[in-house]
Design an enzyme around this catalytic site. Structure first.
Site, PDB file in Angstrom:
ATOM      1  N   GLU A 417       0.823  -1.221   0.000  1.00 35.14           N
ATOM      2  CA  GLU A 417       0.000   0.000   0.000  1.00 35.14           C
ATOM      3  C   GLU A 417       0.852   1.264   0.000  1.00 35.14           C
ATOM      4  O   GLU A 417       0.713   2.120   0.853  1.00 35.14           O
ATOM      5  CB  GLU A 417      -0.916   0.004   1.231  1.00 35.14           C
ATOM      6  CG  GLU A 417      -2.019  -1.040   1.177  1.00 35.14           C
ATOM      7  CD  GLU A 417      -3.171  -0.655   0.263  1.00 35.14           C
ATOM      8  OE1 GLU A 417      -3.082   0.379  -0.438  1.00 35.14           O
ATOM      9  OE2 GLU A 417      -4.165  -1.409   0.244  1.00 35.14           O
ATOM     10  N   GLU A 493      -4.077 -10.501  -0.726  1.00 33.92           N
ATOM     11  CA  GLU A 493      -4.983 -10.461   0.424  1.00 33.92           C
ATOM     12  C   GLU A 493      -6.366 -10.812  -0.100  1.00 33.92           C
ATOM     13  O   GLU A 493      -6.793 -10.302  -1.129  1.00 33.92           O
ATOM     14  CB  GLU A 493      -5.024  -9.074   1.081  1.00 33.92           C
ATOM     15  CG  GLU A 493      -3.697  -8.666   1.703  1.00 33.92           C
ATOM     16  CD  GLU A 493      -3.691  -7.260   2.298  1.00 33.92           C
ATOM     17  OE1 GLU A 493      -4.760  -6.733   2.635  1.00 33.92           O
ATOM     18  OE2 GLU A 493      -2.590  -6.702   2.412  1.00 33.92           O
TER      19      GLU A 493
HETATM   20  C1  IPT Z   1      -5.353  -3.813   3.296  1.00 34.44           C
HETATM   21  C2  IPT Z   1      -3.990  -3.701   3.903  1.00 34.44           C
HETATM   22  O1  IPT Z   1      -2.989  -4.045   3.003  1.00 34.44           O
HETATM   23  C3  IPT Z   1      -3.829  -4.510   5.119  1.00 34.44           C
HETATM   24  O2  IPT Z   1      -2.672  -4.082   5.786  1.00 34.44           O
HETATM   25  C4  IPT Z   1      -5.020  -4.414   6.012  1.00 34.44           C
HETATM   26  O3  IPT Z   1      -5.177  -3.102   6.412  1.00 34.44           O
HETATM   27  C5  IPT Z   1      -6.230  -4.841   5.248  1.00 34.44           C
HETATM   28  O4  IPT Z   1      -6.409  -4.035   4.143  1.00 34.44           O
HETATM   29  C6  IPT Z   1      -7.488  -4.717   6.051  1.00 34.44           C
HETATM   30  O5  IPT Z   1      -7.450  -5.334   7.286  1.00 34.44           O
HETATM   31  S1  IPT Z   1      -5.647  -2.268   2.533  1.00 34.44           S
HETATM   32  C7  IPT Z   1      -7.348  -2.048   2.232  1.00 34.44           C
HETATM   33  C8  IPT Z   1      -7.575  -0.628   1.808  1.00 34.44           C
HETATM   34  C9  IPT Z   1      -7.856  -2.931   1.154  1.00 34.44           C
END
Ligand code: IPT
Length: 970
Positions: A417, A493
């Site tokens: 990010e 993710e």
């Molecule tokens: C995404 C992040 O990379 C991760 O660190 C964590 O914050 C996650 O989301 C949520 O728990 S960023 C999000 C804007 C998709």
């Protein structure tokens, strides 16, 4: 004393006086651990520091003692919290965004300790002070001499202390700043915590020693040959006794080897030695490449069944013991996890040693995140600012140099990010030069200009499917489209595991199996970052954002893991284990066949034993072993049901055949017998119970009576056979889950609570009661204040021998354009009925889209055991497909029968209590048990960060009838 120069704190420079980065090596050179108690003082900022504290003559005896490594905010949080408290923000910076400046209120820790240089410490060579991790910036003195300063919290830093160290007694002093220019590059979604949080040591560097090693160990799957070439100082020899390798540094040896994979983590002990130093290495031979649009290891496409792992310990923050690291990997392997993304920084180096040894694929991610700049378009993001280039490259080099010898590390990730920009491109260019043997990962550049893998987070199922078909939208820059369309896809993710959920895992897995381009992903995330606390009366709870009085925080968004803060698996992990199981067992009662598919990428099934069991109504009738040939990866076997299954007599209830794959022998991460996969099917339905004749309903007192069941004036059941029940009545509400409460669009819970629906505050109006020879019929209408739409609900009570039957007919009236949380009835029961035995889905909770792991069987639990301890209380604990459940205790019992099935929750509190509670300790047991008996459950989805519930798992209002039976006899 001259004024200390603090300019390094707000300098974009990564540090000064540091030695060049190099591999973390297991060397026989002299070393002295400096962990333990240090003298410590915490100041409020640069204006509150101790002049001359680095001077050996300075008397710090009055200072506190603080453990190194540790994070200073994690101390005595239930007491005086002498060093401040943790603070949590996700995206937003917790200080004014004014790079590279940081606030004057900048907690600053001064650390000091004495150490004795061992008498045999070599007099020649260099003496180096090594820090594995200091958050966030620091300066270092030995015996009053400034060695330098550093930043990059989760990266190693070495200083040359040769000129400063002397024989005998020495003093080391470190000043650590919570905030620094480096903080702008460390905006990860986690607690802000500070200090010397990883080990510190003094290491000797002999003259003519081995400063650095880069072992290139590849595997050619066509020839079966491993090739080893080790970059090391001139004159060093490389030996791998087991392979008969004895070569000079820089030379190449090619020998037949067993390759390293996450499934077969074969390591060879090696040594690199000069006359002055010997380092031990563990070599894993493997080749990683992007080939033909796929990410391949040793020539084969791999499927990542991964998790994002932050380093977290509920008592110590990001300081982890080796036992904790090992436990993480054991729990992962036991749940079929095969990959870790080290979100969002390189882990403690010892974790990677364990990954090599235990076998998981690792995406090693750099300590870099500038997420908060997304909120400040007026400030340009450091990723594209030339001033920060050196800091970016420094971070990349320190990760890559430290970790380059790990077989488990198959990709380098630039960070998380941090948008896109020339500094990220420069990191990528540098690493491609330095280590062409590993692809580069970074999610933030959707055009993929400088990465080898197309990575996204939280893309929904439909988009993932398009990407699988290579029919996704074009890149913004048309010149990059062909490149991106031609590279493999991973979800770095997905399936946000916050609270109850994540739903929709099975559907993702199907896409990963269907499209070769979709090579799996990493669930967000491994662990809930809850901070362990205790109430005054000693009850444990876990804190999240806001619990430490932070003015700005992101609440419980930091509690979104597959394991609870104490590392106990959540139902989400159990579901993941089933969904990603590397062996698929299908039991097919039609042709009476069992199909076993090996879904592993490299390993056969020779390590597994297959066991079968036939159960009638959940009681074991017969068990045995299934003889199967060992299956190569990708292969399947089909066998007939074992003959004893056919020989069994008439079923004594609903009959199921379950086949399980278990470890045949102990593995380093689980014992023999540990279950890897299972499949089951129903062989025979339960025989229908003989009808036993009805009974009439009649008026009795102010209410009604139907056999031994008593009803009040409003037609609500009050007792069966003397057992008080607070009548089952229609109920649609659930304590909203994190996924109900949050959404990138409109949270579902808002629609549920909206004036027009009001599902959280339904009222019941009796329209008519009829008692006749057939039973009791109670017609009602259920709706919320202010709402026009409602539900017609008719309760039909009948008697059948000693069973009382209830059919509920539900008919939505008016405009209902939203899914329902649940459709069922709620009732209250005597508290003594504390033991629950059921035949149905279990052993854990399950909902419409989280039900893969629920198998049919007979299970038993206390009421307490049925509660899932989500850190933030919410709907939980539902058992699905229940055929019957017996609640017993205090010499009394109640049997609830499905017709055929229902979903069951039993709680010592109500849905409303769950909804009101902010922490587990807010839940206070009531004097009755509260039971939900449900005909339908809405799915969980993962809308807290990602897609909501898929259409097929939504519970839409429609005319429905469901039937339940009740009996109090034995
Ligand atoms: C995404 C992040 O990379 C991760 O660190 C964590 O914050 C996650 O989301 C949520 O728990 S960023 C999000 C804007 C998709």
């Amino acid at each position: 004393m001259s004024r200390t120069d603090f300019t390094y704190v707000e300098s974009v420079s990564p540090g000064s006086g540091r030695r060049g980065p190099r591999a973390a090596l297991d060397s026989d050179a002299a070393a002295l651990a400096l962990d333990g108690d240090w003298r410590f003082r915490l100041g409020a900022g640069l204006h509150d520091t101790t002049a001359g504290f680095e001077d050996p003559a300075f008397d710090a005896d009055g200072w506190d003692l603080l453990a190194v490594p540790s994070m200073w905010q994690m101390h005595d949080l239930d007491g005086a919290a002498p060093y401040g408290r943790p603070a949590y923000t996700n995206v937003v910076y917790p200080f004014p965004v004014d790079p590279p400046r940081v606030p004057d209120a900048n907690p600053t820790g001064e650390y000091r300790r004495a150490f004795t240089l061992p008498a045999d410490w070599p007099a020649t060579g260099r003496t180096v002070l090594r820090f594995e991790g200091v958050d966030s910036a620091f300066a270092v003195w030995v015996n009053g001499t400034l060695l330098g300063d550093g930043k990059g919290s989760r990266l190693p830093t070495e200083f040359d202390a040769t000129g400063a160290v002397r024989p005998g007694e020495n003093t080391v002093a470190v000043r650590v700043h919570q905030w620094s220019a480096g903080s702008y590059l460390e905006d990860q979604d986690m607690w802000w915590l500070s200090g010397i949080f990883r080990p510190v040591s003094l290491v000797h560097r002999p003259e003519g020693g081995i400063e650095d090693v880069f072992a290139h160990a590849s595997y050619d799957h066509r020839t079966g040959l491993g090739t080893l070439r080790v970059e090391a100082p001139e004159g060093a020899r490389v030996t791998v006794p087991e392979l008969g390798i004895d070569i000079a540094a820089g030379e190449t040896a090619a020998v037949r080897v067993e390759p390293w994979t996450a499934e077969t983590p074969r390591l060879y002990e090696a040594a690199v030695a000069t006359a002055a130093e010997r380092v031990a290495l563990r070599i894993g031979f493997r080749t990683v490449e992007v080939d033909g649009g796929l990410l391949k290891v040793n020539g084969r496409r791999i499927l990542l069944r991964g998790v994002n792992r932050h380093e977290w310990d509920p008592d110590h923050g990001r300081t982890l013991s080796v036992e904790t690291m090992r436990r993480d990997l054991e729990v992962m392997k036991r749940h079929n996890v095969n990959a870790v993304r080290t979100s969002h920084y390189p882990p403690d180096r010892r974790f990677l040693d364990l990954c090599d040894e235990i076998g998981v694929w690792v995406v090693d991610e750099c300590d870099l995140e500038t997420h908060g700049f997304v909120l400040h378009e007026w400030r340009s993001n450091p990723s594209d600012e030339p001033a920060w280039r050196e800091a970016y490259l420094d971070r990349m080099a320190r990760m890559v140099e430290r970790d380059k010898n790990h077989a488990s590390v198959i990709m380098w990730s630039l960070g998380n990010e941090s948008h896109t920009g020339q500094n990220l491109a420069a990191m990528s260019a540098w690493v491609k030069e330095r280590d062409p043997g590993r692809p580069v990962h970074y999610e933030g550049d959707w055009d993929c200009g400088y990465v080898d893998v197309y990575s996204r987070m939280y893309a929904d199922h439909a988009e993932t499917d398009r990407i699988g078909h290579r029919t996704e939208q074009s890149t913004k820059d048309p010149a990059l489209d062909a490149h991106r369309r031609g590279i493999p896809f991973v979800l770095c993710e997905y399936a946000h595991a916050m609270g109850n959920g994540p739903g929709g895992l099975s559907e993702y897995q199907r896409l990963f199996e269907q499209h070769e381009r979709c090579q799996g992903g990493f669930v967000w995330e491994w662990i809930d970052h809850g901070v362990r606390r205790r109430t005054e009366d000693g009850r444990e709870w876990f804190a999240y954002g806001g619990d430490f009085g932070e003015p700005l925080h992101d609440g419980n968004f930091v509690v979104d893991g597959l394991v609870f803060p104490d590392r106990e698996p959540s139902p989400g992990l159990v579901e993941f284990k089933k969904v990603v199981e590397p062996v698929r067992i299908t039991v097919d009662p039609g042709p009476r066949r069992i199909t076993v598919e090996n879904l592993r990428d490299f390993a056969g099934t020779g390590d597994l034993a297959f066991e079968w069991a036939v159960e009638d109504d959940g009681e074991t009738e017969r068990t045995g072993r299934l003889d199967l040939p060992a299956l190569d990866p990708g292969n399947a076997a089909i066998v007939q049901f074992p003959s004893p299954v056919a020989d069994l007599g008439e079923p004594r209830g609903e009959r199921w055949l379950t086949v399980r794959a278990v470890l045949a022998k102990d593995e380093p991460w689980a014992g023999a017998g540990h279950e890897i996969a299972w499949g089951q099917a129903r062989l025979a339905a339960a025989p229908a119970p003989a009808p036993a004749g009805g009974a009439p309903a009649e008026a009795a007192g102010s209410g009604y009576r139907l056999g031994d069941a008593a009803f009040d004036a409003l037609g609500r059941l009050t007792a069966i056979g003397g057992l008080e029940i607070d009548g089952p009545r229609l109920d649609l509400w659930r304590a909203p889950t994190d996924n109900d409460l949050r959404s990138w669009h409109a949270p579902l819970a808002d629609a549920w609570r909206d004036r027009a629906a009001g599902l959280d505050r339904l009222e019941h109006k009796v329209l008519g009661i009829e008692a006749d020879a057939g039973g009791l019929t109670v017609a009602t209408r259920v709706a919320a204040a202010g709402a026009e739409a409602g539900m017609g609900a008719v309760y039909r009570w009948t008697r059948d021998g000693d069973r009382l039957w209830l059919t509920v007919e539900v008919d939505p009236e008016g405009a209902w354009d939203l899914p329902l949380p649940r459709l069922g009835v709620r009732a209250a029961l005597p508290k003594e009925l504390d033991e629950v035995t059921w035949f149905g889905g279990g052993p854990g909770e399950a909902y419409a889209d989280t039900r893969a792991a629920a198998r049919v069987g007979r299970f038993r639990s206390t009421v307490a055991g049925l509660q899932t301890p989500y850190v933030f209380p919410q709907e939980n604990g539902s058992r699905i497909d229940v055929r019957w459940a017996v609640l017993s205790g205090g010499g009394r019992r109640l049997t609830v029968l499905g017709a055929p099935h229902f979903a069951l929750t039993v709680r010592p509190w109500t849905s409303e209590d769950l909804e009101a509670a902010k922490h587990r300790t807010d839940l206070v047991e009531r004097d009755r048990l509260h039971v939900n008996l449900d005909a339908g459950l809405h799915g969980m989805g993962s809308a807290a960060c990602g897609p909501g519930v898929l259409p097929e798992h939504r519970l839409l209002p429609r005319a429905t009838a469901f039937t339940l039976g009740f009996a109090t006899g034995a």
